[in-house]
Design a protein around this motif. Structure first.
Motif, PDB file in Angstrom:
ATOM      1  N   GLU A 130       0.827  -1.206   0.000  1.00 53.06           N
ATOM      2  CA  GLU A 130       0.000   0.000   0.000  1.00 53.06           C
ATOM      3  C   GLU A 130       0.862   1.257   0.000  1.00 53.06           C
ATOM      4  O   GLU A 130       0.590   2.225  -0.724  1.00 53.06           O
ATOM      5  CB  GLU A 130      -0.928   0.000   1.218  1.00 53.06           C
ATOM      6  N   ALA A 131       1.895   1.258   0.834  1.00 54.68           N
ATOM      7  CA  ALA A 131       2.750   2.441   0.924  1.00 54.68           C
ATOM      8  C   ALA A 131       3.481   2.687  -0.396  1.00 54.68           C
ATOM      9  O   ALA A 131       3.543   3.831  -0.882  1.00 54.68           O
ATOM     10  CB  ALA A 131       3.738   2.269   2.071  1.00 54.68           C
ATOM     11  N   LEU A 132       4.028   1.644  -0.993  1.00 48.06           N
ATOM     12  CA  LEU A 132       4.736   1.798  -2.260  1.00 48.06           C
ATOM     13  C   LEU A 132       3.800   2.264  -3.366  1.00 48.06           C
ATOM     14  O   LEU A 132       4.188   3.073  -4.223  1.00 48.06           O
ATOM     15  CB  LEU A 132       5.387   0.469  -2.658  1.00 48.06           C
ATOM     16  N   ARG A 133       2.580   1.760  -3.358  1.00 50.28           N
ATOM     17  CA  ARG A 133       1.586   2.174  -4.366  1.00 50.28           C
ATOM     18  C   ARG A 133       1.387   3.676  -4.336  1.00 50.28           C
ATOM     19  O   ARG A 133       1.393   4.351  -5.367  1.00 50.28           O
ATOM     20  CB  ARG A 133       0.275   1.442  -4.110  1.00 50.28           C
ATOM     21  N   HIS A 134       1.231   4.230  -3.142  1.00 51.63           N
ATOM     22  CA  HIS A 134       0.902   5.649  -3.042  1.00 51.63           C
ATOM     23  C   HIS A 134       2.136   6.541  -3.121  1.00 51.63           C
ATOM     24  O   HIS A 134       2.054   7.663  -3.633  1.00 51.63           O
ATOM     25  CB  HIS A 134       0.090   5.892  -1.771  1.00 51.63           C
ATOM     26  N   LEU A 135       3.278   6.037  -2.675  1.00 53.83           N
ATOM     27  CA  LEU A 135       4.510   6.787  -2.913  1.00 53.83           C
ATOM     28  C   LEU A 135       4.798   6.871  -4.411  1.00 53.83           C
ATOM     29  O   LEU A 135       5.218   7.922  -4.923  1.00 53.83           O
ATOM     30  CB  LEU A 135       5.679   6.121  -2.181  1.00 53.83           C
ATOM     31  N   GLY A 136       4.563   5.766  -5.120  1.00 53.16           N
ATOM     32  CA  GLY A 136       4.744   5.777  -6.563  1.00 53.16           C
ATOM     33  C   GLY A 136       3.800   6.744  -7.253  1.00 53.16           C
ATOM     34  O   GLY A 136       4.153   7.361  -8.270  1.00 53.16           O
ATOM     35  N   ASP A 137       2.604   6.896  -6.708  1.00 55.84           N
ATOM     36  CA  ASP A 137       1.647   7.854  -7.264  1.00 55.84           C
ATOM     37  C   ASP A 137       2.205   9.274  -7.180  1.00 55.84           C
ATOM     38  O   ASP A 137       2.077  10.066  -8.123  1.00 55.84           O
ATOM     39  CB  ASP A 137       0.326   7.737  -6.508  1.00 55.84           C
ATOM     40  N   HIS A 138       2.842   9.593  -6.060  1.00 56.34           N
ATOM     41  CA  HIS A 138       3.446  10.913  -5.919  1.00 56.34           C
ATOM     42  C   HIS A 138       4.639  11.073  -6.851  1.00 56.34           C
ATOM     43  O   HIS A 138       4.844  12.158  -7.430  1.00 56.34           O
ATOM     44  CB  HIS A 138       3.846  11.150  -4.461  1.00 56.34           C
ATOM     45  N   ASP A 139       5.439  10.008  -7.016  1.00 62.84           N
ATOM     46  CA  ASP A 139       6.538  10.057  -7.983  1.00 62.84           C
ATOM     47  C   ASP A 139       6.004  10.329  -9.388  1.00 62.84           C
ATOM     48  O   ASP A 139       6.562  11.137 -10.138  1.00 62.84           O
ATOM     49  CB  ASP A 139       7.302   8.730  -7.985  1.00 62.84           C
ATOM     50  N   HIS A 140       4.927   9.641  -9.724  1.00 64.11           N
ATOM     51  CA  HIS A 140       4.334   9.793 -11.059  1.00 64.11           C
ATOM     52  C   HIS A 140       3.861  11.218 -11.274  1.00 64.11           C
ATOM     53  O   HIS A 140       4.111  11.823 -12.329  1.00 64.11           O
ATOM     54  CB  HIS A 140       3.181   8.795 -11.213  1.00 64.11           C
ATOM     55  N   ASP A 141       3.190  11.779 -10.284  1.00 61.28           N
ATOM     56  CA  ASP A 141       2.702  13.153 -10.414  1.00 61.28           C
ATOM     57  C   ASP A 141       3.848  14.152 -10.539  1.00 61.28           C
ATOM     58  O   ASP A 141       3.714  15.199 -11.180  1.00 61.28           O
ATOM     59  CB  ASP A 141       1.836  13.523  -9.212  1.00 61.28           C
ATOM     60  N   ALA A 142       4.982  13.826  -9.905  1.00 63.72           N
ATOM     61  CA  ALA A 142       6.147  14.716  -9.974  1.00 63.72           C
ATOM     62  C   ALA A 142       6.950  14.525 -11.257  1.00 63.72           C
ATOM     63  O   ALA A 142       7.948  15.219 -11.478  1.00 63.72           O
ATOM     64  CB  ALA A 142       7.047  14.475  -8.766  1.00 63.72           C
ATOM     65  N   GLY A 143       6.541  13.582 -12.099  1.00 66.41           N
ATOM     66  CA  GLY A 143       7.234  13.342 -13.349  1.00 66.41           C
ATOM     67  C   GLY A 143       8.399  12.381 -13.251  1.00 66.41           C
ATOM     68  O   GLY A 143       9.113  12.176 -14.242  1.00 66.41           O
ATOM     69  N   ASP A 144       8.605  11.777 -12.083  1.00 68.99           N
ATOM     70  CA  ASP A 144       9.694  10.813 -11.907  1.00 68.99           C
ATOM     71  C   ASP A 144       9.157   9.417 -12.217  1.00 68.99           C
ATOM     72  O   ASP A 144       8.890   8.606 -11.331  1.00 68.99           O
ATOM     73  CB  ASP A 144      10.234  10.885 -10.474  1.00 68.99           C
ATOM     74  N   HIS A 145       9.026   9.133 -13.489  1.00 70.91           N
ATOM     75  CA  HIS A 145       8.399   7.877 -13.902  1.00 70.91           C
ATOM     76  C   HIS A 145       9.285   6.673 -13.628  1.00 70.91           C
ATOM     77  O   HIS A 145       8.777   5.567 -13.412  1.00 70.91           O
ATOM     78  CB  HIS A 145       8.008   7.952 -15.372  1.00 70.91           C
TER      79      HIS A 145
END
Length: 258
Positions: A162-177
């Protein structure tokens, strides 16, 4: 959860315990099943299960009711969101500032009195979710996800996922794909290892998003088509609709409508 909610509920309903404490544990497990079903299918089964668990808990005479209170929190969090194939949006109950503030106070209190690091980690996870999805406080939520991840890495694959899922969401929004891909791939593997079938499919939906972001529309389409097929077979209607909407161009990572 393996997506076999009715079977799981029936097995728990048929289970017999020789003491009140055992009956309370069975009742709590039934709530877990109901919450998972409600999230992925749009049913409303957890409320009744929670009331049954309240009665069983009272009869057990157990002292610390943290687990039951946390299940109530999860139920009340879900009630403030509208989950459908378009993604997340706030329900009418999710637009009441006083109710939202009370919900945040409850999860903070659960974190502070959690019996152990893993339970504290789950409270941190939901504190992040509440700030992200109910208060739109995107800047502060990742701190709570990082704390949840630290706890999950010490023995709870579902929490780490769960934590990785949502941290990745923030990475995605920041453009760090690249960072998002790393986290989302790991989250997918952890969910699969924990037996979370629908959670793993929903995680693969995010990998389809990244494939589209990279210009790999064929890969994104192939993955989303299989997600829709699997979700439909499981009866996970929200997930199936989300996959089909993705195929039509909808972005499932869009933040909740406030």
């Amino acid at each position: 959860m393996g997506g076999r909610w009715r079977n799981a509920a029936a097995l728990l309903g048929a289970a017999e315990a020789t003491d009140a404490a055992g009956r309370a544990r069975i009742a709590l497990a039934a709530v877990e099943v109901a919450l998972d079903q409600d999230w992925f299918t749009g049913t409303s089964t957890a409320g009744e299960r929670l009331r049954t668990a309240e009665k069983a808990w009272a009869e057990s005479g157990a002292g610390d009711r943290w687990d039951l209170d946390f299940l109530w929190l999860r139920h009340d969090y879900l009630a403030r969101l509208r989950v459908d194939g378009q993604g997340l949006s706030l329900s009418p109950r999710g637009k009441d500032p006083e109710a939202l503030a009370a919900l945040r106070r409850r999860v903070e209190e659960l974190r502070d009195r959690a019996p152990g690091a893993l339970r504290a980690g789950w409270a941190e996870m939901y504190l992040g979710l509440i700030q992200d999805n109910l208060f739109a406080e995107r800047a502060t939520a990742p701190t709570h996800y990082e704390r949840a991840l630290s706890a999950g890495e010490r023995g709870d694959d579902l929490l780490a996922r769960e934590a990785l899922r949502h941290l990745g969401d923030h990475d995605h929004d920041a453009g760090d794909h690249a960072r998002a891909l790393e986290r989302w791939q790991r989250a997918t593997a952890l969910g699969a290892r924990a037996g979370a079938v629908c959670g793993t499919l929903s995680q693969q939906m995010l990998l389809a998003v990244l494939a589209r972001d990279r210009g790999d529309e064929a890969g994104a389409t192939s993955l989303a088509t299989e997600i829709a097929r699997w979700a439909g077979a499981l009866g996970a209607g929200h997930l199936e609709t989300q996959a089909r909407n993705f195929l039509a161009g909808v972005d499932p990572t869009a933040p909740p409508e406030q």
